[in-house]
Design a protein around this motif. Structure first.
Motif, PDB file in Angstrom:
ATOM      1  N   CYS A   1       1.033  -1.078   0.148  1.00  0.00           N
ATOM      2  CA  CYS A   1      -0.220  -0.019  -0.168  1.00  0.00           C
ATOM      3  C   CYS A   1       0.800   1.060  -0.334  1.00  0.00           C
ATOM      4  O   CYS A   1       1.827   1.313   0.564  1.00  0.00           O
ATOM      5  CB  CYS A   1      -1.240  -0.027   1.223  1.00  0.00           C
ATOM      6  SG  CYS A   1      -1.911  -1.553   1.897  1.00  0.00           S
ATOM      7  N   GLY A   2       0.077   2.656  -0.318  1.00  0.00           N
ATOM      8  CA  GLY A   2       1.322   3.817  -0.566  1.00  0.00           C
ATOM      9  C   GLY A   2       2.447   3.119  -1.427  1.00  0.00           C
ATOM     10  O   GLY A   2       2.961   2.774  -2.281  1.00  0.00           O
ATOM     11  N   THR A   3       3.653   3.985  -0.355  1.00  0.00           N
ATOM     12  CA  THR A   3       4.808   3.939  -0.741  1.00  0.00           C
ATOM     13  C   THR A   3       5.416   2.804  -0.800  1.00  0.00           C
ATOM     14  O   THR A   3       5.991   2.225  -1.693  1.00  0.00           O
ATOM     15  CB  THR A   3       5.930   4.557   0.682  1.00  0.00           C
ATOM     16  OG1 THR A   3       5.478   5.939   0.356  1.00  0.00           O
ATOM     17  CG2 THR A   3       6.992   4.574   0.410  1.00  0.00           C
TER      18      THR A   3
ATOM     19  N   VAL B   1       4.950  -6.456   0.802  1.00  0.00           N
ATOM     20  CA  VAL B   1       5.778  -5.160   1.063  1.00  0.00           C
ATOM     21  C   VAL B   1       5.691  -4.398   2.337  1.00  0.00           C
ATOM     22  O   VAL B   1       4.005  -3.962   1.812  1.00  0.00           O
ATOM     23  CB  VAL B   1       6.087  -4.024   0.249  1.00  0.00           C
ATOM     24  CG1 VAL B   1       7.283  -3.607  -0.383  1.00  0.00           C
ATOM     25  CG2 VAL B   1       7.271  -5.471  -0.802  1.00  0.00           C
ATOM     26  N   SER B   2       6.150  -3.690   3.447  1.00  0.00           N
ATOM     27  CA  SER B   2       4.815  -2.602   4.649  1.00  0.00           C
ATOM     28  C   SER B   2       6.393  -3.121   5.456  1.00  0.00           C
ATOM     29  O   SER B   2       7.331  -3.741   6.296  1.00  0.00           O
ATOM     30  CB  SER B   2       3.870  -3.751   5.461  1.00  0.00           C
ATOM     31  OG  SER B   2       3.542  -3.113   6.488  1.00  0.00           O
TER      32      SER B   2
ATOM     33  N   SER C   1       6.048  -0.981   8.443  1.00  0.00           N
ATOM     34  CA  SER C   1       5.233  -1.478   9.486  1.00  0.00           C
ATOM     35  C   SER C   1       4.502  -3.103  10.268  1.00  0.00           C
ATOM     36  O   SER C   1       4.948  -3.506  10.885  1.00  0.00           O
ATOM     37  CB  SER C   1       4.061  -1.057   9.998  1.00  0.00           C
ATOM     38  OG  SER C   1       3.181  -1.213   8.893  1.00  0.00           O
ATOM     39  N   GLY C   2       4.822  -3.279   8.726  1.00  0.00           N
ATOM     40  CA  GLY C   2       3.967  -5.402   8.551  1.00  0.00           C
ATOM     41  C   GLY C   2       2.806  -5.342   9.374  1.00  0.00           C
ATOM     42  O   GLY C   2       2.610  -6.408   9.791  1.00  0.00           O
TER      43      GLY C   2
ATOM     44  N   THR D   1      -0.082  -2.869   8.153  1.00  0.00           N
ATOM     45  CA  THR D   1      -1.409  -2.720   7.967  1.00  0.00           C
ATOM     46  C   THR D   1      -1.825  -3.441   7.411  1.00  0.00           C
ATOM     47  O   THR D   1      -1.415  -5.271   6.718  1.00  0.00           O
ATOM     48  CB  THR D   1      -0.388  -2.358   6.435  1.00  0.00           C
ATOM     49  OG1 THR D   1       0.205  -1.135   6.298  1.00  0.00           O
ATOM     50  CG2 THR D   1      -1.160  -1.459   5.372  1.00  0.00           C
TER      51      THR D   1
ATOM     52  N   VAL E   1       6.060  10.058   9.629  1.00  0.00           N
ATOM     53  CA  VAL E   1       5.131   9.146   8.981  1.00  0.00           C
ATOM     54  C   VAL E   1       5.038   9.072   7.783  1.00  0.00           C
ATOM     55  O   VAL E   1       4.865   7.585   6.881  1.00  0.00           O
ATOM     56  CB  VAL E   1       3.289   9.991   9.222  1.00  0.00           C
ATOM     57  CG1 VAL E   1       2.489   9.778   8.193  1.00  0.00           C
ATOM     58  CG2 VAL E   1       2.877  10.121  10.752  1.00  0.00           C
TER      59      VAL E   1
ATOM     60  N   GLN F   1      13.325  -0.722   1.469  1.00  0.00           N
ATOM     61  CA  GLN F   1      12.688  -1.783   0.848  1.00  0.00           C
ATOM     62  C   GLN F   1      12.721  -2.453  -0.379  1.00  0.00           C
ATOM     63  O   GLN F   1      12.622  -3.442  -1.576  1.00  0.00           O
ATOM     64  CB  GLN F   1      10.484  -1.751   0.451  1.00  0.00           C
ATOM     65  CG  GLN F   1      10.222  -1.428   2.033  1.00  0.00           C
ATOM     66  CD  GLN F   1       8.987  -0.321   2.050  1.00  0.00           C
ATOM     67  OE1 GLN F   1       8.521   0.207   0.996  1.00  0.00           O
ATOM     68  NE2 GLN F   1       8.446  -0.668   2.919  1.00  0.00           N
TER      69      GLN F   1
ATOM     70  N   LEU G   1       3.257  11.094  -4.078  1.00  0.00           N
ATOM     71  CA  LEU G   1       3.169  11.535  -3.067  1.00  0.00           C
ATOM     72  C   LEU G   1       3.339  12.190  -1.160  1.00  0.00           C
ATOM     73  O   LEU G   1       2.995  12.444  -0.800  1.00  0.00           O
ATOM     74  CB  LEU G   1       2.733   9.417  -2.256  1.00  0.00           C
ATOM     75  CG  LEU G   1       2.325   8.956  -1.227  1.00  0.00           C
ATOM     76  CD1 LEU G   1       0.640   9.507  -0.763  1.00  0.00           C
ATOM     77  CD2 LEU G   1       2.744   7.726  -0.808  1.00  0.00           C
ATOM     78  N   LYS G   2       4.540  11.858  -1.807  1.00  0.00           N
ATOM     79  CA  LYS G   2       5.773  12.689  -0.325  1.00  0.00           C
ATOM     80  C   LYS G   2       4.527  14.175  -0.473  1.00  0.00           C
ATOM     81  O   LYS G   2       4.857  14.344   0.327  1.00  0.00           O
ATOM     82  CB  LYS G   2       7.053  12.580  -1.042  1.00  0.00           C
ATOM     83  CG  LYS G   2       7.395  11.745  -0.418  1.00  0.00           C
ATOM     84  CD  LYS G   2       7.702  10.482   0.937  1.00  0.00           C
ATOM     85  CE  LYS G   2       6.604   9.985   1.376  1.00  0.00           C
ATOM     86  NZ  LYS G   2       6.782   8.714   1.332  1.00  0.00           N
TER      87      LYS G   2
ATOM     88  N   GLU H   1       1.361  14.446   0.600  1.00  0.00           N
ATOM     89  CA  GLU H   1       1.224  14.142   2.120  1.00  0.00           C
ATOM     90  C   GLU H   1       1.750  14.750   3.215  1.00  0.00           C
ATOM     91  O   GLU H   1       1.249  15.462   4.236  1.00  0.00           O
ATOM     92  CB  GLU H   1       1.485  12.813   2.448  1.00  0.00           C
ATOM     93  CG  GLU H   1       3.017  12.129   2.501  1.00  0.00           C
ATOM     94  CD  GLU H   1       3.225  10.736   2.444  1.00  0.00           C
ATOM     95  OE1 GLU H   1       4.317  10.288   2.137  1.00  0.00           O
ATOM     96  OE2 GLU H   1       2.524  10.312   3.566  1.00  0.00           O
TER      97      GLU H   1
ATOM     98  N   VAL I   1      -1.390   1.678   9.780  1.00  0.00           N
ATOM     99  CA  VAL I   1      -2.383   1.537   9.005  1.00  0.00           C
ATOM    100  C   VAL I   1      -3.434   0.536   9.435  1.00  0.00           C
ATOM    101  O   VAL I   1      -3.630  -0.120   8.566  1.00  0.00           O
ATOM    102  CB  VAL I   1      -2.385   2.751   7.540  1.00  0.00           C
ATOM    103  CG1 VAL I   1      -4.183   2.339   7.145  1.00  0.00           C
ATOM    104  CG2 VAL I   1      -2.188   3.312   7.048  1.00  0.00           C
TER     105      VAL I   1
HETATM  106  C1  F6R Z   1       3.188   7.430   2.533  1.00  0.00           C
HETATM  107  C2  F6R Z   1       3.899   5.791   3.580  1.00  0.00           C
HETATM  108  C3  F6R Z   1       2.574   4.964   2.876  1.00  0.00           C
HETATM  109  C4  F6R Z   1       3.181   4.112   4.184  1.00  0.00           C
HETATM  110  C5  F6R Z   1       1.722   2.892   3.426  1.00  0.00           C
HETATM  111  C6  F6R Z   1       2.230   1.359   3.918  1.00  0.00           C
HETATM  112  O1  F6R Z   1       4.490   7.879   2.971  1.00  0.00           O
HETATM  113  O2  F6R Z   1       4.262   5.933   4.726  1.00  0.00           O
HETATM  114  O3  F6R Z   1       1.620   5.494   2.149  1.00  0.00           O
HETATM  115  O4  F6R Z   1       3.616   3.534   2.308  1.00  0.00           O
HETATM  116  O5  F6R Z   1       0.939   3.397   4.423  1.00  0.00           O
HETATM  117  O6  F6R Z   1       2.849   1.211   5.357  1.00  0.00           O
HETATM  118  P1  F6R Z   1       3.013  -0.045   5.688  1.00  0.00           P
HETATM  119  O7  F6R Z   1       4.465   0.194   4.672  1.00  0.00           O
HETATM  120  O8  F6R Z   1       4.089  -0.007   7.513  1.00  0.00           O
HETATM  121  O9  F6R Z   1       2.137  -1.511   5.515  1.00  0.00           O
END
Ligand code: F6R
Length: 606
Positions: free
Chosen positions: A297-299, A343-344, A346-347, A349, A395, A404, A481-482, A485, A603
């Motif tokens: 998701c996202g980045t 890919v995450s 935080s692990g 999401t 954030v 990553q 995105l950067k 946000e 998230v």
């Molecule tokens: C943007 C950002 C978010 C996260 C996304 C996934 O700068 O940080 O888009 O990349 O919420 O989060 P993770 O990588 O924790 O799964």
């Protein structure tokens, strides 16, 4: 999202709960609250905004009670004010909740008919009233079991009861939850990170399970209400220090830490002596995998998109990329020879975890590229490749992104070699370049003044565009995105070749457009696309790499040159000025860079 903490102790708990909530703010910072039990009553104090606001409340400072729950909120139902802040309490029960109750309106209507009065606009409050209702006829365990059955959606819950001075209930469906063990006290937390300053002995709840936490022991129950035994894990008890050092913001520090992220990753995964990749324990044979599906998701999704170019270039695998929230509800064709890579940072999401869960239920091969190795995604994947970039507090993801894409690049090299797609000699050359990368990132980080200057123009614009082709396209998306946000400026990332199919209509006199055109296979094509936007009045910031050949193009507003390397690795360098552009734009606007509005670091709701 949201963060939960619960403590059942012999000592007063409010100060420790507040300290834990500060650590949990990465999960949400709209509002915060705490409830304790003292003199047979539930005391609840809540405030809008950061935990600091809650802490300043003199009532919190004098709050008594040796058992309590706390919460930081990221609003889903109801605006972020103190009424909607958690805990939510009736006379008998107080609840903190992460997740979303999908049938809350139906339940609320039913409860209102029974005479329950609601104070907030949240979905969580129905849980309070349901438990209160069920407690009229059932004991605690049965009332919880019954309540959980009636709830649809996802939740992690922490619950205290007026008449139970030695009991916190925790329950999990979808949203992660952990129990911690201390001397004569036990804890509940939305993850082990929340508990780390108190204990390194942890038990994770699985989906559907709930627990009863007493001061001297914890009991676990299955969804059906049967007692179960759970393992106690011992995590490393090293507590990382989080300070900004001389930096104004964590984000600035994390941007500058990227050479270290790369060095750590290279040290971990590259055997420099033998020019080999240290990924030996892949649990599948090379002929068991013919396609790879990257999900995030996202980045993290942008990292997946980036990796697609490398996997296609360096291996003969079929490569697909998916946004986790889309993947989880589509009719996917699961194939035995596919490898699913999650890919995450935080692990945790929620969507990425749900996509992993779906793959596991379909018996697929799963691999996680994560930063937090104790996380749910890491724990539940068959194979884990940690990115080792240290805790990321800002954030907006920066060093985790570079971490990553580094690991994904190394994985593509590894699979390329294993499958015979990449020769040893070619690998050696690529590894040589890779080992030089941290130094090049360091040098690229020195470009600062120009980015500070151009950020003024971005700040005054109604909107902006970020264009790139090939390897640079995912980086354009990430740059956009950067910027949005952090500085709340509309920014759109686009493949440069796609502009004429619609978005060119957005270009007007003076609109800032970032064009990523390093000297790679796509260079000439991108430069032509750049001219098309310049011709329509765009103010182009060209980001390219240093070269002896001058850029042959006119009317470019500003040019930033990153260092040079082989084309696989240019995306790492192009990322740096884009992170800084977003940082300086937000800085000049005076926004909260480490905690942008409406967002959270982890998230955990879908
Ligand atoms: C943007 C950002 C978010 C996260 C996304 C996934 O700068 O940080 O888009 O990349 O919420 O989060 P993770 O990588 O924790 O799964």
């Amino acid at each position: 999202m949201c963060g939960i903490i619960g403590i059942n102790s012999n000592k007063p708990v409010s100060a420790t709960i507040i300290n834990s909530l500060k650590k949990l703010e990465y999960r949400g910072y709209d509002s915060a609250g705490i409830a304790t039990l003292s003199s047979g009553l539930i005391n609840e104090i809540k405030s809008e905004g950061r935990v600091d606001n809650l802490e300043k409340n003199s009532l919190v400072q004098n709050m008594e009670g040796t058992i309590g729950i706390g919460h930081v909120r990221w609003a889903t139902h109801g605006s972020p004010n103190s009424i909607n802040a958690h805990p939510h309490s009736s006379q008998n029960v107080s609840v903190v909740h992460n997740g979303i109750i999908e049938n809350s309106t139906l339940l609320k209507n039913m409860l209102v008919k029974k005479g329950h009065k609601f104070k907030s606009q949240t979905d969580t409050e129905v849980i309070v009233h349901l438990i209160t209702e069920n407690l009229k006829k059932e004991n605690i365990v049965n009332s919880i079991k019954k309540t959980l059955k009636e709830l649809q959606g996802s939740f992690a819950l922490g619950i205290i009861f007026k008449d139970e001075p030695d009991l916190i209930v925790g329950a999990r469906r979808g949203s992660p939850l952990a129990v911690g063990y201390g001397p004569n006290e036990n804890y509940l937390g939305s993850d082990s990170y929340a508990l780390k300053s108190m204990t390194n002995k942890i038990t994770y709840l699985n989906d559907g399970e709930f627990c009863v936490i007493k001061k001297d022991h914890v009991e676990f129950f299955s969804e059906e209400g049967n007692k179960i035994n759970k393992k106690v894990l011992e995590l490393s008890n090293e507590e990382e220090k989080y300070d900004k050092g001389d930096y104004k913001h964590f984000m600035a520090k994390e941007i500058e830490e990227q050479p270290i992220t790369l060095k750590n990753g290279i040290k971990e995964y590259i055997d420099s002596v033998n020019d080999e990749i240290n990924i030996y324990n892949i649990p599948w044979k090379k002929n068991e995998i013919s396609s790879i599906i990257l999900i995030g998701c996202g980045t993290a999704y942008h990292s997946c998109l980036m990796a697609k170019y490398w996997f296609e270039e360096l291996t003969s695998l079929d490569v697909n990329v998916d946004i986790a929230s889309e993947f989880r509800y589509r009719k996917n064709r699961f194939k035995k020879d596919s490898l699913y890579v999650f890919v995450s940072q935080s692990g945790e999401t929620a969507d990425t975890y749900a996509a992993l869960d779906l793959c596991k239920k379909n018996d697929m091969k799963t691999c996680a590229v994560v930063n937090v190795i104790e996380s749910s995604i890491a724990r539940d994947s068959e194979f884990v490749l940690p990115i080792h970039c240290g805790t990321e507090i800002g954030v907006a993801s920066t060093k985790a992104f570079l971490g990553q894409i580094l690991i994904l690049y190394i994985l593509s090299l590894k699979l390329g070699v294993l499958r015979g797609d990449l020769e040893k000699k070619a690998l050696s050359l690529k590894l040589k370049h890779l080992k030089e990368l941290p130094k090049l990132v360091e040098q690229t980080l020195l470009t600062d003044n120009k980015i500070q200057n151009v950020s003024n123009t971005f700040n005054q614009a109604k909107g902006s565009m970020f264009l790139g082709r090939g390897f640079s396209y995912p980086i354009a998306l990430e740059g956009a995105l950067k910027l949005k946000e952090l500085s709340y400026i509309h920014a759109e990332g686009y493949p440069a070749g796609e502009m004429k199919h619609g978005p060119l209509a957005l270009i007007e006199e003076g609109m800032p457009v970032v064009v990523l055109a390093p000297r790679d296979d796509y260079y000439k094509k991108t430069i032509s696309n750049m001219q098309e936007v310049i011709a329509r009045g765009a103010k182009v910031l060209l980001i390219t790499n240093k070269s002896d050949d001058e850029v042959v193009s006119e009317n470019i507003w500003e040019t930033i040159e990153v260092e040079s390397t082989n084309q696989d690795l240019l995306p790492f360098l192009l990322t740096i000025p884009l992170q800084k552009l977003a940082y300086y734009s937000a800085l000049k606007k005076g926004y909260d860079i480490d905690k942008p509005r409406n967002l959270a670091k982890s998230v955990t709701v879908e």
